[in-house]
Design a protein around this motif. Structure first.
Motif: not given
Length: 380
Positions: A258-265, A267-276
């Motif tokens: 469950m923790q591994a999945r939280r970290h994946e999510l 990281a996905r937010y970081d990559a997609a939201l950076a610069g908005l």
């Protein structure tokens, strides 16, 4: 119905069978399975002792009461926390003194602690909050407050899963208080625990969580047991049951995944939201974030939150600062309420996005798209 709920709990596949086994055993309250869970959680943390209780709020209050401080003693605490953490200080007949936060990490720093001490005088104790799962060095903050570590209670409701210098938070704490509420990283539904290196504190907490009784029901009703007990110190009803324990044991085995999945999510937010435009990402420590929450900062939070709701995206805010709540503002007084300006500024911008192991990439992409659309064209 929301397209993407703010939170959906996940339970290990073997939890249901374990609950049925306890129900059929004839013993569902505090007993051998609760003790087994305490040992398992202590092993996970690397802590000497774990005492399971009814809630994290009870864990904080019991830990403060065990300090045996004079009534009215000052206890440092951030205001950007859930109200019950400050309520625990008041319920222990102590006096909350607010610490401001760093605007980037959302947690107190040695400088903000030192500023609170200069303003209000040396405290008797301190409650440290690992906000959103951001690891806080309790020893550094204790030193800044001029306190021994045995006067620091850690609110780790937003863990477990967090690390500090490579070790789980709570592995070397005097009193690290965890939550197993339905939305937490180790969700049981309800429950809490105190991890400690201090055997005397653990023994006191075990009695205090059951009214201060010297023997719990399991010990009294074992073959050869006696109904006789004493109450040497006043406690409260705050015990943890075997039903909760077997769910917790199953969830603990599933926690790494469950923790591994939280970290994946995250990281996905970081990559997609950076610069908005108009959005700031949460601060990342060098390592050790438990990613209980993914909090963004928005200059126009209300408009964006309404747009997300209309798109079927669930959100939340963590938290309304405690000093802004009517009953706490009255208890704290106007001077104390005016002492945390950074908290007031940040609190107007925070918005928590969906983040939980059951969140699929596809659902998260809907969150990202809706947020990008809501922010389109807004000035940075």
């Amino acid at each position: 119905m929301l397209t993407v709920p703010y939170f959906v709990p996940s339970f290990a596949g073997d939890a249901s069978a374990a609950v049925l086994e306890v129900m059929e055993s004839g013993w569902v309250t505090t007993g051998p399975r609760a003790a087994a869970f305490e040992e398992e959680f202590a092993a996970y943390l690397g802590a000497a002792h774990v005492v399971a209780v009814s809630t994290c709020s009870a864990a904080i209050e019991l830990s403060l009461r065990a300090l045996a401080l004079p009534p009215g003693s000052a206890v440092l605490t951030p205001s950007l926390t859930f109200c019950s953490a400050v309520g625990a200080i008041i319920n222990a007949r102590l006096r909350p003194v607010l610490i401001d936060i760093d605007e980037h990490t959302l947690v107190p720093t040695p400088d903000t602690v030192a500023a609170a001490v200069r303003r209000a005088g040396k405290p008797a104790a301190m409650v440290v909050t690992h906000m959103a799962g951001y690891p806080v060095d309790a020893k550094e903050l204790a030193a800044a407050a001029g306190l021994p570590r045995e006067r620091v209670v850690e609110d780790v409701a937003h863990g477990p899963g967090g690390l500090l210098r490579g070790a789980p938070i709570g592995s070397d704490s005097y009193a690290a208080c965890f939550s197993f509420y339905a939305t937490k990283n180790l969700p049981i539904g309800e429950g809490g625990a105190v991890a400690t290196y201090d055997a005397e504190l653990a023994a006191r907490l075990r009695a205090m969580r059951l009214h201060g009784m010297t023997k719990d029901a399991w010990k009294r009703y074992l073959p050869g047991g006696s109904w006789r007990y004493d109450v040497a110190e006043l406690g409260m009803k705050a015990n943890f049951t075997d039903l909760q324990a077997v769910i917790g044991s199953a969830q603990l085995r599933a926690l790494p995944g469950m923790q591994a999945r939280r970290h994946e999510l995250a990281a996905r937010y970081d990559a997609a939201l950076a610069g908005l435009p108009g959005l700031r990402l949460p601060q990342r420590p060098a390592n050790g974030h438990s990613w209980h929450l993914y909090q963004v900062r928005l200059r126009d939070r209300t408009t964006v939150d309404v747009a997300l709701g209309e798109a079927g995206i669930g959100t939340s805010v963590h938290f309304i600062p405690v000093h802004q709540l009517t009953a706490y503002a009255k208890a704290l007084g106007p001077q104390e309420c005016a002492s945390v300006p950074a908290t007031d500024r940040v609190a107007e911008e925070l918005l928590s996005l969906p983040l939980y192991p059951a969140l699929s990439d596809e659902k998260q992409d809907l969150v990202i798209s809706a947020l990008a659309e809501a922010l389109d064209g807004r000035p940075c």
